[in-house]
Design an enzyme around this catalytic site. Structure first.
Site, PDB file in Angstrom:
ATOM      1  N   GLY A  11       0.830  -1.213   0.000  1.00  0.00           N
ATOM      2  CA  GLY A  11       0.000   0.000   0.000  1.00  0.00           C
ATOM      3  C   GLY A  11       0.858   1.254   0.000  1.00  0.00           C
ATOM      4  N   ARG A  72       1.320  -5.383  -5.620  1.00  0.00           N
ATOM      5  CA  ARG A  72       1.441  -6.579  -4.780  1.00  0.00           C
ATOM      6  C   ARG A  72       1.658  -7.731  -5.767  1.00  0.00           C
ATOM      7  NH1 ARG A  72      -0.669  -4.586   0.301  1.00  0.00           N
ATOM      8  NH2 ARG A  72      -2.372  -3.123   0.014  1.00  0.00           N
ATOM      9  N   ASP A 103       4.736  -4.693   6.205  1.00  0.00           N
ATOM     10  CA  ASP A 103       5.158  -6.044   6.606  1.00  0.00           C
ATOM     11  C   ASP A 103       5.266  -7.018   5.427  1.00  0.00           C
ATOM     12  OD1 ASP A 103       2.405  -6.072   6.359  1.00  0.00           O
ATOM     13  OD2 ASP A 103       2.065  -7.390   8.070  1.00  0.00           O
ATOM     14  N   THR A 126       4.182   2.743   5.686  1.00  0.00           N
ATOM     15  CA  THR A 126       2.793   2.257   5.706  1.00  0.00           C
ATOM     16  C   THR A 126       1.982   3.155   6.629  1.00  0.00           C
ATOM     17  OG1 THR A 126       1.317   0.523   6.549  1.00  0.00           O
ATOM     18  CG2 THR A 126       3.548   0.498   7.409  1.00  0.00           C
ATOM     19  N   ASP A 128      -0.317   2.209   8.404  1.00  0.00           N
ATOM     20  CA  ASP A 128      -0.842   1.415   9.529  1.00  0.00           C
ATOM     21  C   ASP A 128      -0.057   1.556  10.837  1.00  0.00           C
ATOM     22  OD1 ASP A 128      -2.782   0.441   7.859  1.00  0.00           O
ATOM     23  OD2 ASP A 128      -1.742  -1.427   7.419  1.00  0.00           O
ATOM     24  N   ASP A 130       2.079  -0.396  12.014  1.00  0.00           N
ATOM     25  CA  ASP A 130       2.037  -1.681  12.711  1.00  0.00           C
ATOM     26  C   ASP A 130       3.354  -2.460  12.636  1.00  0.00           C
ATOM     27  OD1 ASP A 130       1.860  -2.106  10.009  1.00  0.00           O
ATOM     28  OD2 ASP A 130       0.324  -3.649  10.137  1.00  0.00           O
ATOM     29  N   ARG A 172      -6.581  -3.061   9.030  1.00  0.00           N
ATOM     30  CA  ARG A 172      -7.157  -4.401   8.959  1.00  0.00           C
ATOM     31  C   ARG A 172      -6.813  -5.194  10.207  1.00  0.00           C
ATOM     32  NH1 ARG A 172      -6.364  -5.986   3.061  1.00  0.00           N
ATOM     33  NH2 ARG A 172      -4.228  -5.569   3.660  1.00  0.00           N
TER      34      ARG A 172
HETATM   35  O1  F6P Z   1      -1.645  -1.577   4.725  1.00  0.00           O
HETATM   36  C1  F6P Z   1      -2.189  -0.370   4.374  1.00  0.00           C
HETATM   37  C2  F6P Z   1      -3.661  -0.496   4.120  1.00  0.00           C
HETATM   38  O2  F6P Z   1      -4.144   0.777   3.747  1.00  0.00           O
HETATM   39  C3  F6P Z   1      -4.503  -1.089   5.246  1.00  0.00           C
HETATM   40  O3  F6P Z   1      -4.799  -0.200   6.291  1.00  0.00           O
HETATM   41  C4  F6P Z   1      -5.722  -1.559   4.484  1.00  0.00           C
HETATM   42  O4  F6P Z   1      -6.381  -2.576   5.192  1.00  0.00           O
HETATM   43  C5  F6P Z   1      -5.130  -2.044   3.201  1.00  0.00           C
HETATM   44  O5  F6P Z   1      -3.902  -1.360   3.017  1.00  0.00           O
HETATM   45  C6  F6P Z   1      -6.009  -1.851   1.974  1.00  0.00           C
HETATM   46  O6  F6P Z   1      -5.357  -2.414   0.879  1.00  0.00           O
HETATM   47  P1  F6P Z   1      -5.762  -2.185  -0.641  1.00  0.00           P
HETATM   48  O7  F6P Z   1      -5.388  -0.794  -1.029  1.00  0.00           O
HETATM   49  O8  F6P Z   1      -4.990  -3.200  -1.396  1.00  0.00           O
HETATM   50  O9  F6P Z   1      -7.255  -2.375  -0.715  1.00  0.00           O
END
Ligand code: F6P
Length: 322
Positions: A11, A72, A103, A126, A128, A130, A172
């Site tokens: 992300g 990804r 991560d 990120t 997050d 985390d 998440r």
């Molecule tokens: O890891 C960053 C994040 O924004 C999370 O908070 C979220 O759950 C996820 O990515 C969403 O991913 P995507 O953009 O692939 O839907």
């Protein structure tokens, strides 16, 4: 080592560009060439590479997103995919990598170091927050401020209509954004994945606050705090209490925008420190900031150990939400 690669993966997060700029310019100061790898591991496998000089990273410090693009990659999850990527790096004369991401990015980086012998230093990017081994990740501060601005606006309408708003923020598996945004926005309830949730108790709490004279409330819900997120939690609460409520999902708005000063400074510092570390080590570490100092943590620990949310702040938010 004469040439290093830099890429962003997973992300996107505000401040990734500031980190890329710092990597390129610190590398230049140390006499290293930099190759930008586009589209993360997917681009690495395909050999999508561009040389990055000091002028190529001008005017990006303040821009959200990532000029290197991100992705990804399923193929990189296989040993064959990783071997292809390592072969591309070797062919391009890249002796080490700076990986900017979260991560998932670091799990890939670990394998690249251990299995393919490519030195990688991770930079935590990120929203997050985390990752173990850094107090803050690049992008978190901006995401919190973006969500906070939205919550302040929603509070105006919540107060005018005497309603309860369930606001879903990203996270998440972690409640870092929810906690900071909830505390700073004066939320009546903060729902995070790290704590068990009882919809009945939340319903009773909302009723109780109405009895005390509150006419509107804000419930901040991390997306992973309850099945179905904020909408799921509201449905569960409605089984216990009739409440005039609305749901707002802030979503990807939290990932974009110009990085705050705090994120730009963190990104500049960590991007530069990553290059210094790569120049003198075999990689396999993440560079973070702990209590104001640059700190290195093995990538394995950064992804496997769990950084906890600040329980003291969570308790404080409940005391103050009277
Ligand atoms: O890891 C960053 C994040 O924004 C999370 O908070 C979220 O759950 C996820 O990515 C969403 O991913 P995507 O953009 O692939 O839907």
């Amino acid at each position: 080592m004469k040439r290093i690669g830099v890429f962003t993966s997973g992300g996107d997060a505000p401040g990734m560009n500031a980190a890329i700029r710092a990597v390129v310019r610190q590398a230049h100061a140390l006499g290293l060439e930099v190759i930008g790898i586009r589209r993360g591991y997917a681009g690495m496998i395909l050999g999508e590479m561009v040389p990055l000089g000091v002028r190529d990273v001008a005017n990006i410090l303040q821009r959200g997103g990532t000029i290197l693009l991100t992705a990804r990659s399923q193929e990189f999850l296989t040993e064959e995919g990783r071997a292809k990527a390592a072969a591309r790096l070797k062919a391009a004369g890249i002796g080490g990598l700076v990986a900017i991401g979260g991560d998932g990015t670091f799990r890939g980086a670990m394998r690249l170091t251990e299995e393919q012998g490519v030195p990688v230093v991770g930079v935590p990017g990120t929203i997050d927050n985390d990752l173990y081994g850094t107090d803050y990740t690049i992008g978190f501060d901006t995401a919190v401020n973006t969500a906070l601005e939205a919550i302040d606006r929603i509070r105006d309408t919540a107060a005018s209509h005497e309603r309860v708003f369930f606001i879903e923020v990203m996270g998440r598996d972690s409640g870092f954004i929810a906690l900071d945004v909830g505390l700073a926005g004066g939320a009546e309830v903060i729902a995070v994945p790290e704590e068990p949730l009882d919809p009945k108790a939340i319903a009773e709490g909302l009723l109780e606050s109405q009895r005390r004279g509150k006419t509107s409330s804000i419930v901040v819900v991390a997306e992973g705090a309850y099945p179905g997120g904020a909408a799921g939690l509201l449905a569960a609460i409605k089984e216990h209490v009739r409440v005039e409520a609305r749901v707002t999902v802030l979503g990807h708005i939290q990932r974009g925008g110009s990085p705050t000063a705090k994120d730009r400074i963190l990104a500049s510092r960590l991007g530069a420190a990553a290059v210094e570390a790569l120049a003198r080590s075999t990689g396999g570490v993440m560079v973070g900031e702990v209590e104001g100092e640059v700190a290195f943590t093995p990538l394995k620990e950064a992804v496997e150990r769990k950084k906890d949310i600040n329980r003291v702040l969570l308790g404080l938010s409940r005391v103050l939400a009277l």
